[in-house]
Design a protein around this motif. Structure first.
Motif, PDB file in Angstrom:
ATOM      1  N   THR A 126      -6.938  49.443   7.798  1.00  0.00           N
ATOM      2  CA  THR A 126      -7.222  48.549   6.674  1.00  0.00           C
ATOM      3  C   THR A 126      -8.043  49.267   5.607  1.00  0.00           C
ATOM      4  OG1 THR A 126      -9.177  47.678   7.850  1.00  0.00           O
ATOM      5  CG2 THR A 126      -7.109  46.457   8.088  1.00  0.00           C
ATOM      6  N   ASP A 127      -7.847  50.563   5.511  1.00  0.00           N
ATOM      7  CA  ASP A 127      -8.559  51.381   4.529  1.00  0.00           C
ATOM      8  C   ASP A 127      -7.936  51.186   3.150  1.00  0.00           C
ATOM      9  OD1 ASP A 127      -9.903  53.257   3.052  1.00  0.00           O
ATOM     10  OD2 ASP A 127      -9.361  54.971   4.311  1.00  0.00           O
ATOM     11  N   PRO A 128      -8.682  50.650   2.177  1.00  0.00           N
ATOM     12  CA  PRO A 128      -8.133  50.451   0.830  1.00  0.00           C
ATOM     13  C   PRO A 128      -7.675  51.752   0.174  1.00  0.00           C
ATOM     14  CG  PRO A 128     -10.167  49.208   1.113  1.00  0.00           C
ATOM     15  CD  PRO A 128     -10.057  50.120   2.301  1.00  0.00           C
ATOM     16  N   ALA A 129      -8.264  52.877   0.566  1.00  0.00           N
ATOM     17  CA  ALA A 129      -7.861  54.152  -0.019  1.00  0.00           C
ATOM     18  C   ALA A 129      -6.426  54.510   0.351  1.00  0.00           C
ATOM     19  CB  ALA A 129      -8.807  55.263   0.444  1.00  0.00           C
ATOM     20  N   VAL A 130      -5.942  53.949   1.462  1.00  0.00           N
ATOM     21  CA  VAL A 130      -4.577  54.222   1.919  1.00  0.00           C
ATOM     22  C   VAL A 130      -3.629  53.083   1.574  1.00  0.00           C
ATOM     23  CG1 VAL A 130      -3.122  54.688   3.938  1.00  0.00           C
ATOM     24  CG2 VAL A 130      -5.423  55.661   3.815  1.00  0.00           C
ATOM     25  N   TRP A 131      -4.079  51.834   1.801  1.00  0.00           N
ATOM     26  CA  TRP A 131      -3.200  50.678   1.677  1.00  0.00           C
ATOM     27  C   TRP A 131      -3.433  49.854   0.418  1.00  0.00           C
ATOM     28  CZ3 TRP A 131       0.880  50.681   4.642  1.00  0.00           C
ATOM     29  CH2 TRP A 131       0.829  51.322   5.887  1.00  0.00           C
ATOM     30  N   GLY A 132      -4.426  50.230  -0.399  1.00  0.00           N
ATOM     31  CA  GLY A 132      -4.665  49.498  -1.632  1.00  0.00           C
ATOM     32  C   GLY A 132      -5.715  48.416  -1.474  1.00  0.00           C
ATOM     33  N   PRO A 133      -6.054  47.726  -2.562  1.00  0.00           N
ATOM     34  CA  PRO A 133      -7.140  46.732  -2.542  1.00  0.00           C
ATOM     35  C   PRO A 133      -6.859  45.536  -1.636  1.00  0.00           C
ATOM     36  CG  PRO A 133      -5.934  46.639  -4.626  1.00  0.00           C
ATOM     37  CD  PRO A 133      -5.465  47.867  -3.913  1.00  0.00           C
ATOM     38  N   ASP A 134      -5.602  45.270  -1.318  1.00  0.00           N
ATOM     39  CA  ASP A 134      -5.281  44.146  -0.440  1.00  0.00           C
ATOM     40  C   ASP A 134      -5.028  44.619   0.984  1.00  0.00           C
ATOM     41  OD1 ASP A 134      -2.892  45.465  -0.805  1.00  0.00           O
ATOM     42  OD2 ASP A 134      -1.693  43.645  -1.087  1.00  0.00           O
ATOM     43  N   ALA A 135      -5.675  45.710   1.375  1.00  0.00           N
ATOM     44  CA  ALA A 135      -5.413  46.333   2.682  1.00  0.00           C
ATOM     45  C   ALA A 135      -5.639  45.387   3.850  1.00  0.00           C
ATOM     46  CB  ALA A 135      -6.289  47.580   2.851  1.00  0.00           C
ATOM     47  N   ALA A 136      -6.562  44.448   3.719  1.00  0.00           N
ATOM     48  CA  ALA A 136      -6.872  43.539   4.826  1.00  0.00           C
ATOM     49  C   ALA A 136      -5.922  42.351   4.900  1.00  0.00           C
ATOM     50  CB  ALA A 136      -8.314  43.038   4.712  1.00  0.00           C
ATOM     51  N   ASP A 137      -5.048  42.197   3.907  1.00  0.00           N
ATOM     52  CA  ASP A 137      -4.138  41.050   3.866  1.00  0.00           C
ATOM     53  C   ASP A 137      -2.862  41.322   4.656  1.00  0.00           C
ATOM     54  OD1 ASP A 137      -5.971  39.886   2.184  1.00  0.00           O
ATOM     55  OD2 ASP A 137      -4.882  40.389   0.349  1.00  0.00           O
TER      56      ASP A 137
END
Length: 255
Positions: free
Chosen positions: A123-134
């Motif tokens: 859930t790293d935003p650097a990899v998956w973007g700002p919605d990484a936790a969604d």
């Protein structure tokens, strides 16, 4: 986190041969619980997955999918991967440094045991973007090689990855097909009493829902509509779960 190991622990190195099936089955059950939760709280995703299943398998819900059929269901694959990414049953992996190295500016001496936080990685935003936790399965259709290789560690990686990964994925997909083609699910657990859509989690050797996953199934009719499940004494199949403060949150189904 990292620490120097004085002696190589034996608990993580069982003698071979060892059957992976009991461990994979336990993880598959937890993974299916998480996937059901995400589908219950994202009905549009469930509907899209169901439509894909019907397009591939036809209207007969008794049709059993083959491996070739599963290969023609990319959205179902994305649903399962996204569920494993956001809520991985295995929350960590351990690795032993085989040589001196530097990780993110931190010196890691040879012989150091490193604990990799799977949830943080996936859930790293650097990899998956700002919605990484969604929970958003569509992201898998545009995920680049870096995200797939670095940002997804649900089955481990490299030569030490889970030997039962393909078995577990196939088992989970076949089960989801059997469930989604017959039922629609609505959330019915204590976490949703206040309008929440997440789960209370607890982490031990594996990660799972603290209060279980409670959903209300509705049987799908051939016309595409839903009918309530058979009425039980409590109104909810299996009985209503206790709320977080010990009170019942289940409500009887209307006649």
């Amino acid at each position: 986190m990292a620490r120097a190991a004085r002696a190589r622990p034996q608990v993580f190195s069982p003698p071979l041969p060892v059957s992976p099936l009991p461990f994979c089955t336990t993880h598959s059950a937890t993974a299916l619980g998480f996937a059901t939760h995400h589908l219950a709280t994202h009905p549009a995703v469930a509907a899209a997955a169901r439509a894909e299943m019907t397009a591939v398998l036809g209207p007969d819900t008794a049709t059993v999918a083959t491996m070739a059929d599963l290969a023609r269901m990319p959205f179902l694959d994305a649903v399962l991967k996204e569920s494993l990414r956001v809520t991985p049953p295995a929350p960590m992996t351990l690795r032993l440094a085989g040589e001196d190295q530097t990780v993110c500016g931190l010196a890691v001496p040879k012989g150091t045991w490193m604990q990799v936080d799977t949830v943080a990685v996936q859930t790293d935003p650097a990899v998956w973007g700002p919605d990484a936790a969604d929970f958003r399965p569509e992201r898998w259709f545009t995920a680049d090689d870096k995200a797939r290789a670095v940002g997804f560690n649900a089955f481990g990686a490299g030569t030490l990855s889970c030997v039962g990964a393909r078995f577990a994925e196939t088992e989970a997909k076949l089960t989801l097909i059997a469930l989604l083609r017959r039922f629609a699910f609505e959330p019915a657990g204590p976490e949703w009493a206040d309008g929440r859509v997440d789960l209370d989690l607890e982490t031990r050797l594996t990660m799972g829902p603290r209060h279980g996953v409670w959903v209300r199934p509705r049987l799908l009719e051939a016309e595409g509509g839903c009918v309530p499940p058979p009425r039980t004494p409590t109104g909810v199949l299996g009985g209503p779960p206790p709320s977080l403060d010990g009170e019942s949150v289940g409500t009887a189904a209307s006649d």
